[in-house]
Design an enzyme around this catalytic site. Structure first.
Site, PDB file in Angstrom:
ATOM      1  N   MET A  31       0.838  -1.198   0.000  1.00  0.00           N
ATOM      2  CA  MET A  31       0.000   0.000   0.000  1.00  0.00           C
ATOM      3  C   MET A  31       0.878   1.256   0.000  1.00  0.00           C
ATOM      4  SD  MET A  31      -3.405  -0.927   2.104  1.00  0.00           S
ATOM      5  CE  MET A  31      -2.731  -0.783   3.742  1.00  0.00           C
ATOM      6  N   GLY A  37      11.152  -2.807   5.248  1.00  0.00           N
ATOM      7  CA  GLY A  37      10.402  -4.063   5.280  1.00  0.00           C
ATOM      8  C   GLY A  37       9.893  -4.404   3.885  1.00  0.00           C
ATOM      9  N   HIS A  38       9.242  -3.425   3.242  1.00  0.00           N
ATOM     10  CA  HIS A  38       8.774  -3.644   1.867  1.00  0.00           C
ATOM     11  C   HIS A  38       9.959  -3.957   0.941  1.00  0.00           C
ATOM     12  CE1 HIS A  38       5.588  -0.624   3.264  1.00  0.00           C
ATOM     13  NE2 HIS A  38       4.863  -1.678   2.935  1.00  0.00           N
ATOM     14  N   GLY A 148       5.045 -10.271   3.739  1.00  0.00           N
ATOM     15  CA  GLY A 148       5.810 -10.229   4.980  1.00  0.00           C
ATOM     16  C   GLY A 148       5.141 -11.034   6.088  1.00  0.00           C
ATOM     17  N   ASP A 151       2.668  -9.387   8.738  1.00  0.00           N
ATOM     18  CA  ASP A 151       1.210  -9.567   8.705  1.00  0.00           C
ATOM     19  C   ASP A 151       0.948 -11.064   8.522  1.00  0.00           C
ATOM     20  OD1 ASP A 151       0.275  -6.595   8.515  1.00  0.00           O
ATOM     21  OD2 ASP A 151       1.911  -6.791   7.100  1.00  0.00           O
ATOM     22  N   GLN A 154      -2.455 -12.343   7.449  1.00  0.00           N
ATOM     23  CA  GLN A 154      -2.675 -12.020   6.036  1.00  0.00           C
ATOM     24  C   GLN A 154      -1.951 -13.011   5.128  1.00  0.00           C
ATOM     25  OE1 GLN A 154      -2.578  -7.897   4.214  1.00  0.00           O
ATOM     26  NE2 GLN A 154      -0.455  -8.479   3.902  1.00  0.00           N
ATOM     27  N   ILE A 177      11.110  -7.199   9.181  1.00  0.00           N
ATOM     28  CA  ILE A 177      12.260  -6.299   9.338  1.00  0.00           C
ATOM     29  C   ILE A 177      11.919  -5.282  10.439  1.00  0.00           C
ATOM     30  CG2 ILE A 177      13.803  -4.676   8.156  1.00  0.00           C
ATOM     31  CD1 ILE A 177      13.919  -7.553   7.033  1.00  0.00           C
ATOM     32  N   MET A 185       8.958  -2.565  11.450  1.00  0.00           N
ATOM     33  CA  MET A 185       8.737  -1.465  10.492  1.00  0.00           C
ATOM     34  C   MET A 185       7.319  -1.529   9.967  1.00  0.00           C
ATOM     35  SD  MET A 185      12.215  -1.074   8.372  1.00  0.00           S
ATOM     36  CE  MET A 185      13.741  -0.773   9.239  1.00  0.00           C
ATOM     37  N   SER A 186       6.706  -0.359   9.835  1.00  0.00           N
ATOM     38  CA  SER A 186       5.333  -0.281   9.357  1.00  0.00           C
ATOM     39  C   SER A 186       5.099   1.113   8.800  1.00  0.00           C
ATOM     40  CB  SER A 186       4.368  -0.529  10.526  1.00  0.00           C
ATOM     41  OG  SER A 186       3.063  -0.121  10.164  1.00  0.00           O
TER      42      SER A 186
HETATM   43  P1  AMP Z   1       1.502  -2.952   3.484  1.00  0.00           P
HETATM   44  O1  AMP Z   1       2.024  -1.882   2.593  1.00  0.00           O
HETATM   45  O2  AMP Z   1       1.507  -2.582   4.915  1.00  0.00           O
HETATM   46  O3  AMP Z   1       0.177  -3.493   3.010  1.00  0.00           O
HETATM   47  O4  AMP Z   1       2.527  -4.162   3.377  1.00  0.00           O
HETATM   48  C1  AMP Z   1       2.865  -4.708   2.135  1.00  0.00           C
HETATM   49  C2  AMP Z   1       3.679  -5.947   2.359  1.00  0.00           C
HETATM   50  O5  AMP Z   1       4.854  -5.634   3.084  1.00  0.00           O
HETATM   51  C3  AMP Z   1       2.939  -7.002   3.185  1.00  0.00           C
HETATM   52  O6  AMP Z   1       3.229  -8.284   2.661  1.00  0.00           O
HETATM   53  C4  AMP Z   1       3.526  -6.822   4.546  1.00  0.00           C
HETATM   54  O7  AMP Z   1       3.474  -7.982   5.348  1.00  0.00           O
HETATM   55  C5  AMP Z   1       4.965  -6.483   4.195  1.00  0.00           C
HETATM   56  N1  AMP Z   1       5.604  -5.796   5.312  1.00  0.00           N
HETATM   57  C6  AMP Z   1       5.154  -4.704   5.979  1.00  0.00           C
HETATM   58  N2  AMP Z   1       5.977  -4.397   6.989  1.00  0.00           N
HETATM   59  C7  AMP Z   1       6.980  -5.310   6.969  1.00  0.00           C
HETATM   60  C8  AMP Z   1       8.150  -5.535   7.761  1.00  0.00           C
HETATM   61  N3  AMP Z   1       8.446  -4.748   8.800  1.00  0.00           N
HETATM   62  N4  AMP Z   1       8.946  -6.570   7.449  1.00  0.00           N
HETATM   63  C9  AMP Z   1       8.650  -7.383   6.397  1.00  0.00           C
HETATM   64  N5  AMP Z   1       7.573  -7.223   5.608  1.00  0.00           N
HETATM   65  C10 AMP Z   1       6.746  -6.201   5.885  1.00  0.00           C
END
Ligand code: AMP
Length: 279
Positions: A31, A37-38, A148, A151, A154, A177, A185-186
């Site tokens: 998103m 992390g991404h 990741g 989640d 998910q 990560i 990380m978020s």
């Molecule tokens: P999001 O943008 O939050 O929807 O995340 C997109 C993807 O990145 C999902 O598969 C998440 O699980 C992964 N993701 C988000 N944060 C992390 C992290 N800290 N470490 C690894 N993967 C992550």
């Protein structure tokens, strides 16, 4: 700079020759508001795929709270810059009409796995996730998708969904990560005030402490009261869940006698933080 693709016809035009020549296509759904992390998922995809598509779509269907959707960080330009060094093949950035044109009426719903954790506390969230991820899988025709463990629920839901719908894609889970202080990380960490950012790592700290006690044979009901008190002292205002569950199938556990993970979601200064760790 990787091409930013905004319409389905153009995406199909790019992907078709890749598929025809037998190249392995990877997709990394996000998103946006990209962080390391991404980017670790992008690196994992680049390592094993001939072509990599990163998708950026803030999916309205997976937000059960309109304010959360409105506040979600949107940083497309800097996201594209962060992706430059990975030389990905396309950045798929559909707008709402591309994804959900007028008359759109289909929902993908995965049962059982979504009854607990974020499924229970965010009604409709995983229907939104499963629906958009099914579409992203079909639109990109990817052979592998990278998600990741951050989640974890998910990851389980999309793996189940792809298998149940016979979508020919391999879903790969990648480790969480963290910042140096342990905070996962978020994108939502951007919404934390300076003061809240100082206390945010307490969530992971508390979880690590519980995990250690569980590994030593403790049961959840022994360790929960102190953990909840520690979170409250650090300023966490509500705990959506702090639970031990089976790594496979997410059944609720009291002790770690099968491979298990500890899951938490909690609110800090108006921001909902989630984390999970293997026990
Ligand atoms: P999001 O943008 O939050 O929807 O995340 C997109 C993807 O990145 C999902 O598969 C998440 O699980 C992964 N993701 C988000 N944060 C992390 C992290 N800290 N470490 C690894 N993967 C992550």
């Amino acid at each position: 700079m990787a091409p930013i693709v905004r319409d389905k016809a153009r995406l199909l035009e790019m992907v078709t020759p890749w598929k025809q020549s037998g190249e392995v296509v990877g997709v990394v759904p996000t998103m946006g508001a990209l962080h390391d992390g991404h980017l670790s998922l992008v690196a994992a995809a680049k390592a094993v795929c001939d072509r990599v598509i990163v998708t950026i779509f803030v999916n309205p269907k997976q937000f059960n709270n309109p304010e959360d959707l409105a506040n979600y960080p949107r940083t497309e330009e800097s996201d594209a810059r962060k992706l430059e060094r990975f030389e990905v093949d396309a950045i798929w950035v559909p707008d709402g009409d591309q994804m959900y044109p007028k008359g759109f009426a289909t929902t993908v719903s995965v049962s059982d796995l979504t009854d607990c954790l974020c499924g229970a506390t965010r009604p409709g969230h995983f229907e939104g996730v499963a629906t958009v991820v099914a579409k992203l899988f079909l639109q990109t025709q990817a052979d592998r998708a990278f998600f990741g463990e951050k989640d974890y629920q998910q990851l389980q839901v999309v793996t189940r969904m792809a298998a149940d719908l016979d979508i020919p894609i391999q879903v790969m889970g990648c480790p969480t990560i963290r910042e140096e202080d342990g905070l996962a990380m978020s994108s939502r960490n951007l919404l934390l005030s300076d003061r809240a950012r100082v206390y945010a790592p307490v969530l992971n700290e508390v979880m690590e402490r519980i995990a250690e006690a569980l590994r030593g044979g403790a049961i959840m009901s022994d360790v929960l009261p102190e953990a909840l008190a520690r979170l409250e002292t650090a300023g966490f205002t509500g705990v959506d869940y702090l639970e031990l569950r089976a790594a496979d199938g997410l059944g609720l556990l009291e002790s770690a006698d099968v491979p298990s993970r500890l899951f938490a979601a909690s609110w800090l200064a108006g921001v909902r933080l989630i984390d999970n760790i293997a026990v």
